[in-house]
Design an enzyme around this catalytic site. Sequence first.
Site, PDB file in Angstrom:
ATOM      1  N   TYR A  66       0.821  -1.217   0.000  1.00 27.81           N
ATOM      2  CA  TYR A  66       0.000   0.000   0.000  1.00 27.81           C
ATOM      3  C   TYR A  66       0.854   1.265   0.000  1.00 27.81           C
ATOM      4  O   TYR A  66       0.468   2.264  -0.597  1.00 27.81           O
ATOM      5  CB  TYR A  66      -1.019  -0.026   1.161  1.00 27.81           C
ATOM      6  CG  TYR A  66      -2.223  -0.841   0.740  1.00 27.81           C
ATOM      7  CD1 TYR A  66      -3.217  -0.268  -0.046  1.00 27.81           C
ATOM      8  CD2 TYR A  66      -2.309  -2.192   1.024  1.00 27.81           C
ATOM      9  CE1 TYR A  66      -4.289  -1.021  -0.502  1.00 27.81           C
ATOM     10  CE2 TYR A  66      -3.376  -2.956   0.573  1.00 27.81           C
ATOM     11  CZ  TYR A  66      -4.355  -2.360  -0.189  1.00 27.81           C
ATOM     12  OH  TYR A  66      -5.404  -3.103  -0.661  1.00 27.81           O
ATOM     13  N   ASN A 101     -12.665   3.117  -7.641  1.00 27.40           N
ATOM     14  CA  ASN A 101     -11.250   3.476  -7.501  1.00 27.40           C
ATOM     15  C   ASN A 101     -10.967   4.059  -6.129  1.00 27.40           C
ATOM     16  O   ASN A 101     -11.790   4.780  -5.576  1.00 27.40           O
ATOM     17  CB  ASN A 101     -10.853   4.478  -8.592  1.00 27.40           C
ATOM     18  CG  ASN A 101     -11.055   3.901  -9.980  1.00 27.40           C
ATOM     19  OD1 ASN A 101     -11.172   2.690 -10.123  1.00 27.40           O
ATOM     20  ND2 ASN A 101     -11.120   4.750 -10.981  1.00 27.40           N
ATOM     21  N   HIS A 118     -15.167   1.424  -2.744  1.00 27.28           N
ATOM     22  CA  HIS A 118     -14.087   0.571  -2.233  1.00 27.28           C
ATOM     23  C   HIS A 118     -13.106   1.333  -1.347  1.00 27.28           C
ATOM     24  O   HIS A 118     -11.992   0.867  -1.131  1.00 27.28           O
ATOM     25  CB  HIS A 118     -13.360  -0.116  -3.397  1.00 27.28           C
ATOM     26  CG  HIS A 118     -14.222  -1.106  -4.139  1.00 27.28           C
ATOM     27  ND1 HIS A 118     -13.908  -1.613  -5.384  1.00 27.28           N
ATOM     28  CD2 HIS A 118     -15.407  -1.695  -3.794  1.00 27.28           C
ATOM     29  CE1 HIS A 118     -14.860  -2.451  -5.776  1.00 27.28           C
ATOM     30  NE2 HIS A 118     -15.783  -2.514  -4.832  1.00 27.28           N
ATOM     31  N   CYS A 126      -7.574   2.819  12.579  1.00 26.03           N
ATOM     32  CA  CYS A 126      -7.124   1.827  13.557  1.00 26.03           C
ATOM     33  C   CYS A 126      -8.133   0.679  13.595  1.00 26.03           C
ATOM     34  O   CYS A 126      -9.335   0.919  13.699  1.00 26.03           O
ATOM     35  CB  CYS A 126      -7.019   2.494  14.918  1.00 26.03           C
ATOM     36  SG  CYS A 126      -6.789   1.311  16.254  1.00 26.03           S
ATOM     37  N   CYS A 129      -9.726   0.862  17.589  1.00 24.22           N
ATOM     38  CA  CYS A 129     -10.619   1.928  18.068  1.00 24.22           C
ATOM     39  C   CYS A 129     -11.239   2.723  16.919  1.00 24.22           C
ATOM     40  O   CYS A 129     -12.000   3.655  17.153  1.00 24.22           O
ATOM     41  CB  CYS A 129      -9.875   2.860  19.025  1.00 24.22           C
ATOM     42  SG  CYS A 129      -8.670   3.931  18.224  1.00 24.22           S
ATOM     43  N   CYS A 150      -4.582   4.462  20.674  1.00 27.51           N
ATOM     44  CA  CYS A 150      -4.627   3.221  21.461  1.00 27.51           C
ATOM     45  C   CYS A 150      -3.503   2.234  21.145  1.00 27.51           C
ATOM     46  O   CYS A 150      -3.424   1.179  21.761  1.00 27.51           O
ATOM     47  CB  CYS A 150      -5.984   2.541  21.282  1.00 27.51           C
ATOM     48  SG  CYS A 150      -6.134   1.682  19.710  1.00 27.51           S
TER      49      CYS A 150
HETATM   50  P1  OAD Z   1     -10.204  -3.965 -13.826  1.00 22.93           P
HETATM   51  O1  OAD Z   1      -8.718  -3.941 -13.848  1.00 22.93           O
HETATM   52  O2  OAD Z   1     -10.873  -5.244 -13.487  1.00 22.93           O
HETATM   53  O3  OAD Z   1     -10.784  -3.477 -15.229  1.00 22.93           O
HETATM   54  C1  OAD Z   1     -10.345  -2.325 -15.856  1.00 22.93           C
HETATM   55  C2  OAD Z   1     -11.158  -2.161 -17.117  1.00 22.93           C
HETATM   56  O4  OAD Z   1     -10.793  -0.932 -17.716  1.00 22.93           O
HETATM   57  C3  OAD Z   1     -10.947  -3.246 -18.173  1.00 22.93           C
HETATM   58  O5  OAD Z   1     -12.216  -3.703 -18.620  1.00 22.93           O
HETATM   59  C4  OAD Z   1     -10.175  -2.539 -19.292  1.00 22.93           C
HETATM   60  O6  OAD Z   1     -10.528  -3.026 -20.592  1.00 22.93           O
HETATM   61  C5  OAD Z   1     -10.649  -1.112 -19.111  1.00 22.93           C
HETATM   62  N1  OAD Z   1      -9.713  -0.061 -19.546  1.00 22.93           N
HETATM   63  C6  OAD Z   1      -8.370  -0.010 -19.394  1.00 22.93           C
HETATM   64  N2  OAD Z   1      -7.880   1.155 -19.844  1.00 22.93           N
HETATM   65  C7  OAD Z   1      -8.929   1.865 -20.300  1.00 22.93           C
HETATM   66  C8  OAD Z   1      -9.088   3.154 -20.874  1.00 22.93           C
HETATM   67  N3  OAD Z   1      -8.044   3.972 -21.073  1.00 22.93           N
HETATM   68  N4  OAD Z   1     -10.325   3.558 -21.239  1.00 22.93           N
HETATM   69  C9  OAD Z   1     -11.409   2.748 -21.054  1.00 22.93           C
HETATM   70  N5  OAD Z   1     -11.318   1.522 -20.512  1.00 22.93           N
HETATM   71  C10 OAD Z   1     -10.108   1.089 -20.128  1.00 22.93           C
HETATM   72  O7  OAD Z   1     -10.646  -2.773 -12.820  1.00 22.93           O
HETATM   73  P2  OAD Z   1     -12.041  -2.580 -12.080  1.00 22.93           P
HETATM   74  O8  OAD Z   1     -13.168  -2.971 -12.944  1.00 22.93           O
HETATM   75  O9  OAD Z   1     -12.024  -1.212 -11.525  1.00 22.93           O
HETATM   76  O10 OAD Z   1     -11.492  -4.037  -5.948  1.00 22.93           O
HETATM   77  O11 OAD Z   1     -11.906  -3.627 -10.896  1.00 22.93           O
HETATM   78  C11 OAD Z   1     -12.927  -3.713  -9.957  1.00 22.93           C
HETATM   79  C12 OAD Z   1     -12.353  -4.017  -8.591  1.00 22.93           C
HETATM   80  O12 OAD Z   1     -11.524  -5.181  -8.666  1.00 22.93           O
HETATM   81  C13 OAD Z   1     -11.415  -2.960  -8.043  1.00 22.93           C
HETATM   82  O13 OAD Z   1     -12.088  -1.881  -7.429  1.00 22.93           O
HETATM   83  C14 OAD Z   1     -10.622  -3.737  -7.046  1.00 22.93           C
HETATM   84  C15 OAD Z   1     -10.335  -4.965  -7.855  1.00 22.93           C
HETATM   85  O14 OAD Z   1     -10.074  -6.123  -7.142  1.00 22.93           O
HETATM   86  C16 OAD Z   1     -11.067  -3.934  -4.700  1.00 22.93           C
HETATM   87  O15 OAD Z   1      -9.921  -3.607  -4.432  1.00 22.93           O
HETATM   88  C17 OAD Z   1     -12.114  -4.254  -3.677  1.00 22.93           C
END
Ligand code: OAD
Length: 250
Positions: A66, A101, A118, A126, A129, A150
Amino acid sequence: MNFSDKFRAVLRNAESICVLTGAGVSAESGVPTFRGAEGLWQKFKPEELANFDAFINNPELVWEWYAYRKQVMKNVQPNPSHLALVDMERLVRTFTLVTQNVDNLHTRAGSKNVLELHGNIERSYCIDCHTYTDDLEALAERKVPRCKSCGGLVRPDVVWFGEVLPAEVFQKAAKASEKCDLFLCAGTSAVVYPAASLPLTARERGAYVVEINREYTDLSLRTHETILGNAGEILPEIVHELQSVKERAS
Ligand code: OAD
């Protein structure tokens, strides 16, 4: 860009727009996505880094990851996708921006009504607490941050696998999806639930659903339209179209 007549008509009449964004919207800022050939989950294992047990077992490793991602996100800037959504918010009566995001780029760009499903990597709290903290100087010394009140372990305020989404935030997102005329789904693979249920809810309740993505996704068969391409090019064009149809209508 040639939008369909139907989409232009929806834009002209739209009074309430809800947008769901995913990692693809920040890709053009230089934030890596999760899935796909270049995605984070190709190189890193979510079971080691993005769940609570992993954190308890190895907080050093989780914080190292992170701290790296916080650094990446701090050093990037909002791109034309984020800026277009700031403009879109000003053009319609009701606008809700729902994001998966955690990079804070929508807020940094100037969007006001942002629902972070998310969490947000800039916040930490923490686990004992629940005190929030932004002051993470421990990370600079490569140490696991501890609560100033804490002494408990401090974790990033992000939703990990197996955790529930912040209930109030999700309820607001669901309500906005139910009530909107137009639902835009930008830069998300739409495979992570419950976020991925929002466009389906919107469609069931009568909204016009448009996906913007570089490629087709599982959602594509269930939208009214998928516009293929970069969000950083398409979203500004949608805003331009929205502005001109609204001007002509007034
Ligand atoms: P993904 O990485 O699963 O998907 C990203 C999407 O963006 C894909 O479908 C790509 O084709 C598309 N993409 C990439 N570049 C692009 C661009 N310039 N313009 C348009 N589309 C583009 O990401 P998320 O769908 O956000 O969760 O993933 C969902 C969740 O899975 C995240 O929030 C995270 C992850 O595990 C947690 O951390 C809880």
